[in-house]
Write a protein that holds these residues in place. Structure first.
Motif, PDB file in Angstrom:
ATOM      1  N   GLY A   1       0.974  -1.261  -0.035  1.00  0.00           N
ATOM      2  CA  GLY A   1      -0.497  -0.124  -0.131  1.00  0.00           C
ATOM      3  C   GLY A   1       0.566   1.085  -0.369  1.00  0.00           C
ATOM      4  N   ILE A   2       1.973   1.684   0.707  1.00  0.00           N
ATOM      5  CA  ILE A   2       3.052   2.184   0.357  1.00  0.00           C
ATOM      6  C   ILE A   2       3.836   2.540  -0.473  1.00  0.00           C
ATOM      7  N   LEU A   3       4.317   1.444  -1.022  1.00  0.00           N
ATOM      8  CA  LEU A   3       4.763   1.611  -2.263  1.00  0.00           C
ATOM      9  C   LEU A   3       3.647   2.183  -3.592  1.00  0.00           C
ATOM     10  N   LEU A   4       2.307   1.443  -3.189  1.00  0.00           N
ATOM     11  CA  LEU A   4       1.365   2.563  -4.499  1.00  0.00           C
ATOM     12  C   LEU A   4       0.915   3.818  -4.444  1.00  0.00           C
ATOM     13  N   LYS A   5       0.923   3.735  -2.477  1.00  0.00           N
ATOM     14  CA  LYS A   5       0.920   5.594  -2.618  1.00  0.00           C
ATOM     15  C   LYS A   5       1.930   6.532  -2.821  1.00  0.00           C
ATOM     16  N   GLU A   6       3.113   5.928  -3.355  1.00  0.00           N
ATOM     17  CA  GLU A   6       4.140   6.915  -3.352  1.00  0.00           C
ATOM     18  C   GLU A   6       3.939   6.982  -4.711  1.00  0.00           C
ATOM     19  N   GLU A   7       3.377   6.138  -6.278  1.00  0.00           N
ATOM     20  CA  GLU A   7       3.451   6.097  -7.060  1.00  0.00           C
ATOM     21  C   GLU A   7       2.255   6.551  -7.637  1.00  0.00           C
ATOM     22  N   ASN A   8       1.732   7.022  -6.336  1.00  0.00           N
ATOM     23  CA  ASN A   8      -0.306   7.741  -6.729  1.00  0.00           C
ATOM     24  C   ASN A   8      -1.148   6.896  -7.314  1.00  0.00           C
ATOM     25  N   ASN A   9      -0.837   5.348  -7.209  1.00  0.00           N
ATOM     26  CA  ASN A   9      -2.600   5.002  -7.371  1.00  0.00           C
ATOM     27  C   ASN A   9      -2.991   4.695  -5.943  1.00  0.00           C
ATOM     28  N   LEU A  10      -3.369   5.257  -5.948  1.00  0.00           N
ATOM     29  CA  LEU A  10      -4.392   5.403  -4.893  1.00  0.00           C
ATOM     30  C   LEU A  10      -5.269   4.690  -4.273  1.00  0.00           C
ATOM     31  N   LYS A  11      -6.232   4.433  -5.693  1.00  0.00           N
ATOM     32  CA  LYS A  11      -7.167   2.699  -5.013  1.00  0.00           C
ATOM     33  C   LYS A  11      -6.184   1.685  -4.695  1.00  0.00           C
ATOM     34  N   GLY A  12      -5.087   1.082  -5.682  1.00  0.00           N
ATOM     35  CA  GLY A  12      -4.354   0.222  -5.481  1.00  0.00           C
ATOM     36  C   GLY A  12      -3.936   0.471  -3.738  1.00  0.00           C
ATOM     37  N   ALA A  13      -3.374   1.862  -3.215  1.00  0.00           N
ATOM     38  CA  ALA A  13      -3.040   1.437  -2.180  1.00  0.00           C
ATOM     39  C   ALA A  13      -3.873   1.418  -1.659  1.00  0.00           C
ATOM     40  N   LEU A  14      -5.128   1.943  -1.438  1.00  0.00           N
ATOM     41  CA  LEU A  14      -6.521   1.916  -0.684  1.00  0.00           C
ATOM     42  C   LEU A  14      -6.405   0.383  -1.347  1.00  0.00           C
ATOM     43  N   ASP A  15      -6.862  -0.609  -1.605  1.00  0.00           N
ATOM     44  CA  ASP A  15      -7.019  -1.790  -1.688  1.00  0.00           C
ATOM     45  C   ASP A  15      -6.142  -2.585  -0.308  1.00  0.00           C
ATOM     46  N   ASN A  16      -4.752  -2.015  -0.380  1.00  0.00           N
ATOM     47  CA  ASN A  16      -3.778  -2.936   0.437  1.00  0.00           C
ATOM     48  C   ASN A  16      -3.584  -2.402   1.485  1.00  0.00           C
ATOM     49  N   PHE A  17      -4.307  -1.434   1.774  1.00  0.00           N
ATOM     50  CA  PHE A  17      -4.250  -1.275   3.487  1.00  0.00           C
ATOM     51  C   PHE A  17      -5.729  -1.633   3.777  1.00  0.00           C
ATOM     52  N   GLU A  18      -6.509  -2.064   3.142  1.00  0.00           N
ATOM     53  CA  GLU A  18      -7.758  -2.426   3.678  1.00  0.00           C
ATOM     54  C   GLU A  18      -7.182  -4.573   3.504  1.00  0.00           C
ATOM     55  N   LYS A  19      -6.943  -4.163   3.060  1.00  0.00           N
ATOM     56  CA  LYS A  19      -6.811  -6.418   3.045  1.00  0.00           C
ATOM     57  C   LYS A  19      -6.070  -6.301   4.262  1.00  0.00           C
ATOM     58  N   SER A  20      -4.994  -4.976   4.408  1.00  0.00           N
ATOM     59  CA  SER A  20      -3.903  -5.332   5.540  1.00  0.00           C
ATOM     60  C   SER A  20      -4.636  -5.171   7.006  1.00  0.00           C
ATOM     61  N   PHE A  21      -5.790  -4.203   6.600  1.00  0.00           N
ATOM     62  CA  PHE A  21      -6.376  -4.348   8.248  1.00  0.00           C
ATOM     63  C   PHE A  21      -7.091  -5.170   8.524  1.00  0.00           C
ATOM     64  N   GLN A  22      -7.837  -6.044   7.441  1.00  0.00           N
ATOM     65  CA  GLN A  22      -8.389  -7.202   7.339  1.00  0.00           C
ATOM     66  C   GLN A  22      -7.580  -8.402   8.220  1.00  0.00           C
ATOM     67  N   ASN A  23      -6.484  -8.307   7.889  1.00  0.00           N
ATOM     68  CA  ASN A  23      -6.079  -9.696   7.867  1.00  0.00           C
ATOM     69  C   ASN A  23      -5.211  -9.534   9.598  1.00  0.00           C
ATOM     70  N   ASN A  24      -5.010  -8.039   9.816  1.00  0.00           N
ATOM     71  CA  ASN A  24      -5.188  -7.993  11.303  1.00  0.00           C
ATOM     72  C   ASN A  24      -5.206  -6.748  11.988  1.00  0.00           C
ATOM     73  N   TYR A  25      -6.608  -6.294  11.805  1.00  0.00           N
ATOM     74  CA  TYR A  25      -7.457  -5.771  13.433  1.00  0.00           C
ATOM     75  C   TYR A  25      -6.786  -5.140  14.488  1.00  0.00           C
ATOM     76  N   LYS A  26      -5.390  -5.612  14.844  1.00  0.00           N
ATOM     77  CA  LYS A  26      -4.697  -4.782  15.618  1.00  0.00           C
ATOM     78  C   LYS A  26      -3.680  -3.889  14.831  1.00  0.00           C
ATOM     79  N   ASN A  27      -3.436  -3.669  13.589  1.00  0.00           N
ATOM     80  CA  ASN A  27      -2.438  -3.306  12.765  1.00  0.00           C
ATOM     81  C   ASN A  27      -2.964  -1.306  12.472  1.00  0.00           C
ATOM     82  N   HIS A  28      -2.659  -1.180  14.341  1.00  0.00           N
ATOM     83  CA  HIS A  28      -3.941   0.472  13.636  1.00  0.00           C
ATOM     84  C   HIS A  28      -2.886   1.166  12.997  1.00  0.00           C
ATOM     85  N   LYS A  29      -1.614   1.276  12.263  1.00  0.00           N
ATOM     86  CA  LYS A  29      -1.148   1.918  11.080  1.00  0.00           C
ATOM     87  C   LYS A  29      -1.789   1.494   9.295  1.00  0.00           C
ATOM     88  N   ALA A  30      -2.095   0.452   9.128  1.00  0.00           N
ATOM     89  CA  ALA A  30      -3.589   0.002   8.203  1.00  0.00           C
ATOM     90  C   ALA A  30      -4.286   0.900   8.505  1.00  0.00           C
TER      91      ALA A  30
END
Length: 418
Positions: free
Chosen positions: A330-359
């Motif tokens: 998500g961070i990599l895609l955000k830096e490449e300005n691929n915000l939709k792809g970044a959002l998808d990955n941040f959401e997957k990150s949080f869904q995989n670990n609901y304790k990941n506050h950074k996600a």
């Protein structure tokens, strides 16, 4: 004159030997009383320093668990008298301190020197097996079997070697050979029970399990096998007898408690099934299978709220730990300005670990940038504060600030949002 000198020399040697014998007698009496400290002081002060004194000192240090001191004194003894017996003790000490390869080196040296030393060959074979060298171990145990054909331990050990080489049928035959030599050889009986279970020969499996239990009714391995055998034969009531036996022997494991629960579940005793599933969870809170068992139980009890809760827990526990990978993507895609792809990955990150506050924080910030509808970001920022307000001061301050700004913006547009 020469004769007198010889007599005097012999007398001195005799007196020294008697003096050392006297010291050893006192040392032995002190050790019987557990007073090893005074025994060590006595040996430390004893003169002259002989191999026997150093070896006895090494034995005391080994007994009290100070293996490094024991090694030091045993090496001193070997410097004076380099015997095969002391070399064997040195190998045993190396093994006790975890220096397995050094122990193997000594045993290899001794067996090359004297192939008739069967005790050394046996020890070396076991070490080869422990170091995952089954072919070398097998060669030694077959040699030992040829020298002592009535010892059941050797065909048993050959079976262990064949097991590590995935030679199933030869392995089973070797265990059977050990059993034929000694029908009370528990280790071979246990392996034969497992062997016939693998082949799905039910009668032979039951036969050897029962033989094991006849020899040792309190044996945990055989009680486990018996409970398992009865459970998969759907004889839940009798399976419970052996599970209770395991419990009385203070044996606790997730699989045992799960089987307890499943037996009671199949016997429609849902309350006891629930108790044992919860015991299993206490042993391993990450076991998604037990959460699923509880979900099924509550579904059958028509308690859909708890069924959903445990299903959610099961799904969460079963997820692979990929939140860090999704977050970095998500961070990599955000830096490449691929915000939709970044959002998808941040959401997957949080869904995989609901304790990941950074996600969750990145999901809120990126949503704030990407969506014109700021209510989406508002929802994530509020969720962040609800869950992780104390995790990171900077992130919390940013989230609180954006919530105020978004609400103010909507208020100025004539809309009040919560």
């Amino acid at each position: 004159m020469k004769k007198i000198s010889i007599i005097l020399l012999l007398l001195i040697i005799t007196l020294k030997t008697e003096a050392q014998s006297s010291v050893f007698n006192i040392v032995d009496s002190l050790l019987v009383k557990g007073n090893y400290q005074n025994a060590l002081i006595l040996l430390e002060n004893a003169q002259p320093k002989t191999a026997v004194i150093f070896e006895k000192t090494a034995n005391i240090y080994q007994t009290i668990g100070n293996e490094n001191k024991a090694l030091s004194y045993l090496n001193k003894a070997i410097e004076i008298e380099n015997s095969d017996a002391s070399k064997v003790k040195l190998a045993q000490l190396y093994l006790a301190t975890g220096l397995t390869l050094k122990a193997i080196e000594i045993y290899e040296f001794l067996i090359v020197k004297d192939t008739s030393n069967l005790l050394v060959a046996n020890s070396l074979g076991k070490l080869y097996l422990s170091q995952n060298q089954p072919k070398r171990a097998e060669k030694l145990f077959r040699f030992l079997k040829s020298k002592d054909s009535v010892n059941p331990n050797y065909p048993y050990q050959i079976g262990e070697c064949l097991d590590k080489q995935n030679k199933l049928n030869e392995m089973g035959q070797s265990y059977l050979n050990a059993y034929k030599l000694d029908t009370l050889h528990l280790k071979s009986i246990f392996e034969l029970a497992k062997f016939f279970k693998t082949l799905r020969f039910q009668d032979s499996t039951t036969l050897f399990i029962n033989k094991g239990l006849q020899i040792d009714a309190n044996n945990i391995n055989f009680n486990q096998l018996k409970a398992n055998d009865l459970y998969f034969s759907k004889d839940f009531k009798n399976a419970l007898t052996y599970l209770k036996k395991l419990d009385s022997l203070n044996y606790q494991s997730v699989s045992t408690y799960e089987m307890f629960g499943m037996c009671y579940y199949n016997l429609q005793n849902f309350d006891l099934a629930e108790d044992y599933f919860k015991k299993a969870i206490r042993l391993d809170p990450s076991d998604y299978t037990i959460y699923y068992r509880l979900a099924t139980l509550y579904y059958d009890k028509k308690d859909y709220k708890l069924a959903k809760y445990y299903l959610f827990s099961s799904i969460s526990s079963a997820k692979p730990d990929l939140d860090r990978q999704y977050f970095l993507m998500g961070i990599l895609l955000k830096e490449e300005n691929n915000l939709k792809g970044a959002l998808d990955n941040f959401e997957k990150s949080f869904q995989n670990n609901y304790k990941n506050h950074k996600a969750l924080f990145e999901l809120a910030v990126t949503s704030d940038i990407y969506y014109k509808d700021k209510k989406i970001a508002l929802k994530y920022f509020q969720q962040y504060l609800d869950k992780f307000k104390r995790n990171d001061e900077i992130m919390t301050a940013y989230a609180e600030g954006r919530i105020k700004e978004i609400k103010k913006q909507y208020f100025l547009e004539g809309e009040i949002v919560n």
